[in-house]
Design an enzyme around this catalytic site. Sequence first.
Site, mmCIF file in Angstrom:
data_model
loop_
_atom_site.group_PDB
_atom_site.id
_atom_site.type_symbol
_atom_site.label_atom_id
_atom_site.label_comp_id
_atom_site.label_asym_id
_atom_site.label_seq_id
_atom_site.Cartn_x
_atom_site.Cartn_y
_atom_site.Cartn_z
ATOM 1 C CD GLU A 73 -5.619 -2.941 1.759
ATOM 2 O OE1 GLU A 73 -5.020 -2.404 2.690
ATOM 3 O OE2 GLU A 73 -6.007 -2.288 0.745
ATOM 4 C CB THR A 129 -0.909 0.033 1.245
ATOM 5 O OG1 THR A 129 -0.069 0.092 2.424
ATOM 6 C CG2 THR A 129 -1.785 -1.207 1.329
ATOM 7 C CE LYS A 189 -20.040 13.006 15.784
ATOM 8 N NZ LYS A 189 -19.924 11.767 16.601
ATOM 9 C CD1 TRP A 203 -21.816 10.958 10.996
ATOM 10 C CD2 TRP A 203 -19.696 11.658 11.014
ATOM 11 N NE1 TRP A 203 -21.170 10.267 11.981
ATOM 12 C CE2 TRP A 203 -19.858 10.681 12.028
ATOM 13 C CE3 TRP A 203 -18.436 12.248 10.847
ATOM 14 C CZ2 TRP A 203 -18.828 10.276 12.851
ATOM 15 C CZ3 TRP A 203 -17.401 11.857 11.669
ATOM 16 C CH2 TRP A 203 -17.591 10.872 12.656
#
Length: 536
Positions: free
Chosen positions: A325, A180, A433, A438
């Site tokens: 992944e 990654t 937030k 959100w």
Amino acid sequence: MMKGNLLISSMIERAERFYPKKEVVSRTSAGVQRFTYKEIGKRTRKLASKLKEFGIERGDRVGTLAWNHHRHLELYFAIPSIGSVLHTINIRLSPEHIIYIINHAEDELIFVDEDVFPLIEAVHDKLKTVKAYIVMTDNELPDTSVDNVYSYEEWISAGDENFEYPKDIEETEPAGMCFTSATTGNPKGVVYTHRSTVLHSMSLAFADSLGTTESDSIMPVVPMFHVNAWGMPYVATWLGSTQVMPGPRFTPKVLAELIQDEKVTVTAGVPTIWLVLLKELEENEYNTESLRAVVCGGSAAPLGMIKTFEKKYNVPFLHAYGMTETSPLATVSRLKSYQEDLPEEERFEIRAKQGLLVPGLEMKVVGSQGEVAWDGQDMGELLLRGPWIADDYFKDDRGEETFVEGWLHTGDVCTVDEEGVIKIVDRTKDLIKSGGEWISSVDLENALMAHEGVFEASVVAIPDPEWQERPVACVVLKEGHETVSKDDILDYLRPQFAKWWLPDDVIFMEEIPKTSVGKFLKRALRDKVKEHYETV
């Protein structure tokens, strides 16, 4: 039923047998070169025989630091076909990360492009397991003080073009490895098996996925060092598709010319690539009629960009989603048959989402109260599992929080509508937030980049004593739109969002920091925003 192993060697063997006349078009420092699959097959067998002669055994890792070209394609097949592990290394990583992943993978050999070789020269004394370096070049070997350096072309010239790939390899054995591109800490290694690679390639051929066929001319712009160029070199070889490799340090002009001259039908890359390609198409005249799909992944594509490709250039735009992944394909955004009759704006809204789960995978979206409703509103983290989804990191205990009870926790927050269409709203760490509610930075970014004067935009949070966090927009303007102001930007956003979603500020920048694979690097962007306010 018969039991047979799914092996990568069978893919190149199929291309040799059934498509020996089809071509791989490879742009290198020497210009554009053309090879048939018959020629690629012979070169790959030569390479495989030399790997065995050198002493590379099953399970050994072999690293590559290379661009998209025919030699890298040969490595894609030769290394796993003898039972070894292809480790593609991101050439844009920092020297420290390159040292870490080569040592962590314990690479025995490194294949490196000539123009990338200086990276190796700078760090070779810190590489603990590498026994030799094979330089891929059309020229003489560069002068170097590094020991055990060989020319790729000379090295394989003595190989056996009739080499037989071993057939006793198990499909569950490792075939590839990709790390990654870490934003914090060291990169994490993901290992792909023969089985996972073949099944993932099969998914790329589904009609409702990428619909890859023999008649395609496929140009992966996404680097071959990044999640196997999204698996496109494997499926293209398997199906006998023409492959167009854009090579080192390409420009938007090079890409446009290759699309035109090689009649490319499918190309794939991250949004930043398509933004600069659009700029090239707008400034110069090219024929892009051959394109049947521009595939976009890595991060959300701006709705305005999708509309421009489809309405101005009549090029279908395919939004896809995945990660290292997931091999990487997990979702593709296509309309269902009965959605084709929806009003244009509704169709574009669906197409701008990440789409439907690819057949073969399972998903669930989990919020604080369990699985969320499929109402397009409730947010939760996307969890995935399936035969081409990783279940751990290579020799790394950081997988404990990512792989839990058989599920990959992606770290991506999404909604799912009643049709099952996924929309990624943010990374868990990037959600803002504010006052207990959100705010999606992705939604704000997509809206910003639809403004006619905005070239790039990214949104991050800043601390707020009253609301906890508040959004700030970072904007790069297009040439000729330097008079666009903060008020212009906010006035543009105001009709689209609730008042409390609107950014508290707009910071104009020359460039937004990006990761090694072209995504916005929000950690670095937050640092720049912090510096901005400290100096104001």
